[in-house]
Scaffold this active site. Structure first.
Site, short mmCIF file in Angstrom:
data_model
loop_
_atom_site.label_atom_id
_atom_site.label_comp_id
_atom_site.label_asym_id
_atom_site.label_seq_id
_atom_site.Cartn_x
_atom_site.Cartn_y
_atom_site.Cartn_z
N GLU A 29 -25.22 41.81 -39.50
CA GLU A 29 -25.53 40.43 -39.89
C GLU A 29 -25.36 40.21 -41.40
OE1 GLU A 29 -29.53 39.33 -38.95
OE2 GLU A 29 -29.15 37.17 -39.13
N ASP A 86 -32.30 30.19 -44.77
CA ASP A 86 -33.72 30.07 -44.45
C ASP A 86 -34.71 30.16 -45.62
OD1 ASP A 86 -32.21 30.30 -42.20
OD2 ASP A 86 -33.52 31.73 -41.18
C1 6A9 Z 1 -35.24 33.67 -33.76
C2 6A9 Z 1 -35.92 35.67 -32.50
C3 6A9 Z 1 -35.30 38.11 -29.87
C4 6A9 Z 1 -30.36 33.09 -39.12
O1 6A9 Z 1 -26.84 33.42 -36.92
C5 6A9 Z 1 -27.78 32.51 -36.44
C6 6A9 Z 1 -28.77 32.13 -37.54
C7 6A9 Z 1 -28.03 31.47 -38.71
O2 6A9 Z 1 -27.53 30.24 -38.31
C8 6A9 Z 1 -28.92 31.26 -39.89
O3 6A9 Z 1 -28.18 30.78 -40.97
N1 6A9 Z 1 -29.51 33.32 -37.97
C9 6A9 Z 1 -29.59 32.56 -40.29
O4 6A9 Z 1 -30.42 32.36 -41.38
C10 6A9 Z 1 -30.26 33.96 -36.86
C11 6A9 Z 1 -31.35 33.08 -36.33
C12 6A9 Z 1 -32.11 33.67 -35.22
C13 6A9 Z 1 -33.24 32.75 -34.81
C14 6A9 Z 1 -33.87 33.19 -33.55
C15 6A9 Z 1 -35.80 34.19 -32.50
C16 6A9 Z 1 -35.22 36.26 -31.33
O5 6A9 Z 1 -36.01 37.26 -30.76
#
Ligand code: 6A9
Length: 807
Positions: free
Chosen positions: A765, A568
């Site tokens: 994470e 991100d």
């Molecule tokens: C936002 C908030 C309850 C971010 O593991 C999933 C992703 C990855 O693919 C990505 O590479 N994560 C990483 O940078 C988490 C993304 C969560 C987005 C949701 C909403 C929820 O509120």
């Protein structure tokens, strides 16, 4: 019966060519494979929830709370997984085909729970299943701890479920019995047992006890609007309120006069028609009961004895199979590492869900989406919120694992490729089934949405501005890693897995061919969608590269983020420019092209082989020509400055070693030494807890959100470890250096995730490069579970040889 016939056929399939027999035979085997996957804890957003892989059908779930005070039941009642309310939970053992055991540690309700879920094959509708639910007061609980437990069965779509016990105004003794039918399931019966004699229940002298003794089970059938069925807690509270109102009418509001809390908070028995049946039990001290599901087509019913046996079998099967596939290697010997690795892997499998519903997509095709002029990013501080021309799609289904049960209980495209790497070693058919499910989401252009938020329940977890998916946004094509792993297995480059026949059906060359042949058009469509929509503009790059045009740029960037890249907030060119080129995307394209070429070879598509080969060569050449910076000695993004000159944007970190991470550099590459030096330099990427996302010496290290600007991520580290092992095991000039880095990095990663797990009870994470502490999302059981694979890699000596086992 059909099941045993199918199993017989399965056993036969892999010892001789299937081609000799009929397509009908293959279908039978396929059916058995599907049957063994029909049921599961496929509602991973719940602490315990069951459903079949059928769009609208039966669903079941568990809730519990301590009931010693009048206050608190609303906040203490557990149902959906939430962060920071438990001291750890998850599957200690889990196999998708047979089942496993989950433990849950609840400090507020002072209860340790166990859910042992198993499946027993037989008949035509996925067989039987059962779950044994146990609760034990924790050390700090009073021995007479009073708990209330709810188990519900609800139904969407066609069919019905009815409670068949004879009416009783107060409650029921003995088991609760239901029968019903539902789409995809045929007719079935469900029994909820009273549990062993050792269960005890609160007693008291309030006159209300006479009307409704707490050693009985209470059942309430409720009719709910179908789209509201997932709002289980509010529905339950509404129904508890019926009792509370009745009691108050009878005894007044004065606390002195009210029955004690475990009595007050009981459902008023009312069985009849409804699409939700709530079953309530009230316990004092430890408790246990079973939920037994029998398909009418099964040859034998599910009983508590059958459940006991199936639980034992599932544990044995899992342990044997796990050690065959993922046994931790030197120096991670001993029960504690084994338990740790089993738990990580089981949560990956236990986190698999079946999702069904509509989702929000913006298909307005606004010309601005071309992102081809510099003004775009100035006008849109956040391209995500700029357009609201979104609409709900038709409902879709997805069978997938998830990054995190409490926080992201839904499918993420590039996460899934990582999830499936440990899974494919254990169950080839399962992982390829999940891949198929993902590729079925593809639209006519070849696009697959990055984040799959299917249905209202899934949407309820996501702020509106993050719900919309755009059909010009990509996400790394990691599913092609899994296809590479599949091809490795087919070419016997890695050991053919043992285990149940239906879990490796696809390793039969004929079955594999028909699977890949069916998938191939989709793979091509997806591949060419990437080439078309994420193409980079290299007309301003005065290079040799120009001749082949291979260069790429992520669409959907904002000044601060490239969410589509998955990394991100990793620093990129500033300000954004339509002439930017991204080295990570170019690397992904290289990896994907190689997978396409290998599949084309497997299928004998000779024209395609030539074409993919041409692209591969061009990508490799242009990677070096456009992205290697000889001063910084690393791979870099590129952009165009105010004077229309092209230049490199170098932020050392994951992005700058991408060609290495995805396996595009040969062991003797002239770039290898610089990359190994960068990785192992403590002032740059090296930390005692894994490879940092960004170099400690970069100006943006640890700044702003600091999401991908220093923390250690296990998915990227897995790729680094895997490549180091490759280099260490291939004769060449960098073997010794690679072997040394491999050994330290592997140990650091395992120790970091393990220590944090011991201390907190959770996988996280990401990990702090300074302290090693797990951070951000708790119970992140997605790609952090790659530690299982890292532990199962060989311990190496400095010459790249395997360390002997007794070390
Ligand atoms: C936002 C908030 C309850 C971010 O593991 C999933 C992703 C990855 O693919 C990505 O590479 N994560 C990483 O940078 C988490 C993304 C969560 C987005 C949701 C909403 C929820 O509120």
């Amino acid at each position: 019966d059909l099941w045993s016939t199918a199993v017989l056929l399965l056993t036969a399939c892999c010892h001789r060519a299937v081609a000799a027999d009929t397509a009908a035979e293959i279908l039978e085997i396929e059916k058995a494979t599907n049957q063994s996957l029909l049921w599961g804890p496929y509602r991973p957003n719940l602490y315990f929830g069951v459903r079949p892989r059928v769009p609208k059908s039966l669903m079941a779930g568990l809730l519990w709370a301590r009931v010693e005070e009048y206050e608190g039941i609303q906040t203490n009642l557990r149902h959906t997984c939430e962060q920071h309310e438990l001291d750890g939970y998850g599957w200690n053992e889990y196999d998708v085909r047979t089942g496993g055991r989950q433990t849950i540690h609840d400090p507020v309700n002072k209860l340790d729970l166990t859910t042992e879920f198993v499946k027993v094959p037989g008949g035509e509708h996925g067989g039987n299943w059962g779950v044994r639910i146990k609760g034990a007061p924790r050390e700090d609980a009073a021995p007479d701890l009073k708990s209330t437990v709810f188990f519900y069965v609800s139904q969407e779509g066609l069919g019905h479920t009815t409670v068949t016990n004879d009416g009783d105004a107060s409650g029921f003794e003995g088991s609760i019995h239901m029968e019903g039918s539902a789409s995809g399931l045929g007719d079935f019966k469900i029994e909820i047992t009273e549990g062993p004699k050792s269960n005890s229940h609160p007693r008291h002298n309030h006159p209300s006890y006479e009307d409704k003794p707490l050693d009985k089970t209470f059942v309430r059938s409720i009719q709910v609007r179908e789209d509201q069925l997932w709002h289980v807690k509010p529905i339950l509270f509404q129904n508890l309120k019926v009792t509370v109102d009745e009691i108050i009418a009878q005894y007044g509001e004065d606390f002195e006069k009210l029955p004690p809390p475990p009595q007050l908070y009981t459902l008023t028995n009312d069985i009849g028609h409804g699409n939700m049946h709530m079953i309530q039990k009230v316990f004092e001290g430890p408790f246990e009961f079973d939920v037994l599901y029998t398909s009418d087509s099964s040859p034998t019913p599910m009983t508590s004895d059958a459940l006991t046996k199936a639980i034992k079998d599932a544990t044995d099967t899992f342990s044997t199979r796990f050690l065959e596939v993922h046994k931790p290697q030197a120096p991670f010997f001993g029960d504690r590492f084994e338990e740790f690795s089993k738990s990580l892997f089981s949560n990956l499998l236990g986190g698999i869900g079946y999702f069904y519903g509509d989702s929000r997509t913006d298909r307005s095709y606004d010309p601005a989406y071309e992102e081809d002029n510099e003004g775009f990013w100035e006008e849109a501080a956040d391209a995500q919120t700029r357009h609201s021309a979104q609409s709900l799609t038709d409902p879709r289904e997805l069978f997938t694992s998830i990054p995190s049960r409490p926080f992201f209980p839904r499918g993420f495209l590039w996460d899934e490729g990582f999830h499936l790497l440990p899974v494919i070693d254990y169950d080839v058919d399962l992982s390829l089934d999940i891949i198929k499910s993902w590729f079925s989401l593809m639209d006519d252009d070849g696009w697959i949405g990055r984040e799959q938020i299917l249905g209202a329940e899934a949407r309820s977890k996501v702020p509106p501005e993050f719900q919309i998916q755009y059909p010009h946004y990509a996400n790394p094509p990691t599913l092609f890693f899994v296809l590479h792993a599949f091809l490795d297995k087919l070419e016997s480059k890695s050991a053919i897995t043992s285990g149940k026949e239906y879990a490796k059906r696809l390793l039969n060359p004929d079955v594999a061919t028909s699977y890949l042949r069916e998938l191939y058009p989709l793979l091509k469509r997806h591949y060419f969608w990437f080439r078309r929509t994420q193409a980079g503009d290299i007309k301003s790059y005065d290079r040799e590269a120009f001749s082949s045009k291979e260069a790429y740029r992520w669409r959907g960037r904002t000044p601060r983020h490239i969410l589509t890249s998955g990394l991100d907030d990793y620093p990129r060119a500033q300000p954004p420019h339509p002439g930017e080129l991204h080295v990570d995307l170019m690397s992904w394209m290289g990896m994907m092209t190689r997978a396409m070429k290998r599949i084309a070879e497997f299928l004998g598509e000779s024209d395609d082989i030539t074409q993919f080969d041409k692209y591969e060569t061009a990508i490799l050449r242009n990677l070096d020509d456009l992205h290697w910076d000889s001063t910084e000695k690393t791979f870099c993004d590129a952009t165009i400055d105010d004077y229309e000159e092209n230049l490199h944007v170098c932020h050392k970190g994951y992005i700058s070693i991408f060609p290495f991470m995805v396996g595009l550099l040969p062991s003797d590459s002239p770039r290898m030494k610089d990359i190994l030096d960068l990785i192992s330099d403590p002032e740059q990427l090296w930390s005692e807890h894994g490879i940092r996302s960004l170099s400690k010496s970069d100006e943006f290290y640890g700044t702003e959100e600091n999401y991908w600007r220093s923390p250690v991520w296990i998915n990227m580290n897995y790729l680094v470890v895997r490549e180091l092992l490759n280099v260490a095991q291939t004769p060449g000039p960098h073997r010794t250096q690679a072997a040394n880095i491999y050994t330290s990095l592997r140990t650091n990663l395992v120790q970091t995730v393990y220590d944090s797990w011991l201390e907190t009870g959770f996988a996280w994470e990401q990990y702090n490069p300074e302290t090693g502490k797990g951070q951000r999302t708790q119970h992140f059981t997605g790609w952090t579970s790659l530690i299982t694979k890292i532990m199962a890699m060989p311990g190496l000596s400095a010459d790249g040889g395997r360390v002997r086992d007794e070390l």
